[in-house]
Write a protein that holds these residues in place. Structure first.
Motif, PDB file in Angstrom:
ATOM      1  N   GLN A 174      51.132  20.250  34.150  1.00 48.82           N
ATOM      2  CA  GLN A 174      49.731  20.607  33.924  1.00 48.82           C
ATOM      3  C   GLN A 174      49.539  22.124  33.871  1.00 48.82           C
ATOM      4  O   GLN A 174      48.686  22.620  33.141  1.00 48.82           O
ATOM      5  CB  GLN A 174      48.869  20.001  35.037  1.00 48.82           C
ATOM      6  CG  GLN A 174      48.764  18.484  34.979  1.00 48.82           C
ATOM      7  CD  GLN A 174      47.995  17.901  36.140  1.00 48.82           C
ATOM      8  OE1 GLN A 174      47.779  18.565  37.164  1.00 48.82           O
ATOM      9  NE2 GLN A 174      47.565  16.639  36.005  1.00 48.82           N
ATOM     10  N   ARG A 175      50.343  22.838  34.689  1.00 50.72           N
ATOM     11  CA  ARG A 175      50.226  24.301  34.716  1.00 50.72           C
ATOM     12  C   ARG A 175      51.117  24.987  33.692  1.00 50.72           C
ATOM     13  O   ARG A 175      51.033  26.207  33.515  1.00 50.72           O
ATOM     14  CB  ARG A 175      50.571  24.822  36.115  1.00 50.72           C
ATOM     15  CG  ARG A 175      49.555  24.462  37.190  1.00 50.72           C
ATOM     16  CD  ARG A 175      49.785  25.306  38.440  1.00 50.72           C
ATOM     17  NE  ARG A 175      51.103  25.050  39.026  1.00 50.72           N
ATOM     18  CZ  ARG A 175      51.344  24.162  39.981  1.00 50.72           C
ATOM     19  NH1 ARG A 175      50.344  23.428  40.449  1.00 50.72           N
ATOM     20  NH2 ARG A 175      52.560  24.006  40.470  1.00 50.72           N
ATOM     21  N   LEU A 176      51.958  24.225  33.029  1.00 47.44           N
ATOM     22  CA  LEU A 176      52.923  24.806  32.099  1.00 47.44           C
ATOM     23  C   LEU A 176      52.273  25.667  31.008  1.00 47.44           C
ATOM     24  O   LEU A 176      52.758  26.771  30.729  1.00 47.44           O
ATOM     25  CB  LEU A 176      53.767  23.693  31.472  1.00 47.44           C
ATOM     26  CG  LEU A 176      54.927  24.150  30.583  1.00 47.44           C
ATOM     27  CD1 LEU A 176      55.879  25.051  31.350  1.00 47.44           C
ATOM     28  CD2 LEU A 176      55.676  22.918  30.030  1.00 47.44           C
ATOM     29  N   PRO A 177      51.187  25.220  30.358  1.00 53.52           N
ATOM     30  CA  PRO A 177      50.570  26.082  29.337  1.00 53.52           C
ATOM     31  C   PRO A 177      50.136  27.441  29.874  1.00 53.52           C
ATOM     32  O   PRO A 177      50.238  28.446  29.165  1.00 53.52           O
ATOM     33  CB  PRO A 177      49.363  25.247  28.870  1.00 53.52           C
ATOM     34  CG  PRO A 177      49.737  23.830  29.171  1.00 53.52           C
ATOM     35  CD  PRO A 177      50.518  23.902  30.447  1.00 53.52           C
ATOM     36  N   HIS A 178      49.667  27.474  31.128  1.00 53.64           N
ATOM     37  CA  HIS A 178      49.239  28.747  31.723  1.00 53.64           C
ATOM     38  C   HIS A 178      50.437  29.668  31.968  1.00 53.64           C
ATOM     39  O   HIS A 178      50.356  30.890  31.747  1.00 53.64           O
ATOM     40  CB  HIS A 178      48.500  28.486  33.042  1.00 53.64           C
ATOM     41  CG  HIS A 178      47.287  27.621  32.893  1.00 53.64           C
ATOM     42  ND1 HIS A 178      46.114  28.077  32.318  1.00 53.64           N
ATOM     43  CD2 HIS A 178      47.067  26.323  33.223  1.00 53.64           C
ATOM     44  CE1 HIS A 178      45.213  27.100  32.306  1.00 53.64           C
ATOM     45  NE2 HIS A 178      45.767  26.025  32.855  1.00 53.64           N
TER      46      HIS A 178
END
Length: 372
Positions: free
Chosen positions: A129-133
């Protein structure tokens, strides 16, 4: 007190007899003059690296190590903004290293390419979930490098941007008393630099080594700076540290009416006044120890990090210690290996670093690849 032992083993490796006799120092001098080693001549004399070393290279030319170093430095500067994704960014850097992703490949593939590579190794739901950030943070840091490529990025500015402690050092040494340091933190041709070596009986120590360095070496006064490579008794060809000296004339306040801004503190004003008085008394040139480069890693500080060894009042010290807040512990400050000129890392011909700084290793490797 005699803290110098001249090692015949050292000379037998790198000097013929007539050169030994020519290089022997005056009886009151603790250091001996040497030529800079071959990589220094190749980088500065042949390639003229000193003319553009503060210019950031094109990101397309970066190897994975350059890429990782840049992102890690960006994280250090923006720690508050990446606390939640910091761990994930470090995982991505591991993937970049393992996959051998260089600057050209990263820019060509874009966000989707890095997301694809990360998706194969990262399975945790919250991490996904945090990968794009995390990917956006890496590309944001790289975009800054793309915009700065080819433009001068002085070491003083790098030190300011490196961390909060770096900014504290710039503020402390930003007045007239830090003039010598600011000049030393600039690239210079080899003709401006006097290279010497000091073989000590004790384990290399800044204070003890400085005690025997010849400060009034008239033969070296055609140079602006002096680099003294310090070696231990049991291994005289291995350099543990470099002492960086500045000619005293470079630190003299030329303008007696020089002043500080209205926002300057009382302590800063007192230091400037003291510096002006000492400058007017100093009529004979001499070498002033300013900084030292350590070729052994200390904690998280890699080989090639450096220390300040002179206060703004002129006092000598083994390491500068800083405290960012009242009542906080004063910690030893380490300057980054990429926040000082390459010539701070050069050693005499016939000698080697205890550990080669990664930046210097990368440059010499790049040079060998070009010539092969």
């Amino acid at each position: 007190r005699h803290r110098l032992s001249v090692s015949t083993r050292l000379f037998s490796r790198v000097w013929p007899f007539h050169a030994i006799m020519k290089a022997l120092p005056h009886e009151n001098c603790g250091d001996m003059r040497f030529e800079a080693y071959h990589n220094a001549k190749r980088l500065y004399a042949e390639r003229g690296e000193w003319k553009n070393e503060t210019c950031l290279r094109q990101v397309e030319d970066w190897d994975p190590v350059d890429l990782i170093s840049w992102v890690e430095a960006s994280m250090a500067r923006h720690v508050n903004g990446c606390l939640k994704v910091g761990t994930l960014v470090r995982k991505l850097l591991i993937i970049i290293e393992e996959e051998g992703i260089d600057g050209h490949l990263l820019l060509a593939g874009g966000n989707e390419y890095l997301m694809e590579k990360a998706g194969l190794a990262i399975r945790n739901k919250s991490d996904c979930q945090r990968l794009p950030h995390a990917v956006a943070f890496i590309f944001g840091a790289v975009q800054v490098a793309v915009e700065r490529a080819g433009k001068p990025h002085p070491y003083w500015d790098r030190m300011w941007e490196e961390s909060e402690t770096g900014r504290a050092v710039c503020e402390e040494y930003g007045a007239a008393a830090g003039a010598g340091l600011r000049l030393a933190l600039e690239p210079h041709p080899l003709s401006d630099i006097h290279f010497a070596a000091l073989h000590t009986r004790e384990k290399p120590n800044v204070i003890l080594a400085d005690d025997v360095v010849f400060k009034h070496d008239v033969s070296a006064f055609d140079c602006l700076f002096k680099v003294v490579s310090v070696t231990p008794r049991d291994d005289p060809c291995v350099v543990w540290s470099n002492l960086i000296y500045v000619h005293s004339d470079l630190g003299v306040v030329k303008d007696e009416n020089a002043s500080l801004p209205d926002t300057a503190s009382r302590a800063q004003r007192r230091r400037l006044t003291k510096h002006k008085r000492s400058a007017t008394k100093d009529t004979s040139g001499h070498w002033v120890l300013t900084a030292s480069v350590d070729f052994a890693p200390h904690g998280s500080a890699p080989p090639g990090h450096w220390h300040l060894n002179r206060t703004t009042c002129g006092d000598i010290l083994p390491h500068l210690r800083l405290s960012l807040g009242q009542g906080e512990k004063r910690n030893v400050w380490h300057g980054g290996e990429d926040c000082c000129p390459l010539w701070w890392h050069f050693v005499p011909e016939g000698m080697v670093h205890k550990n080669v700084p990664p930046r210097l290793q990368s440059l010499t490797k790049e040079r060998n690849q070009r010539t092969s």
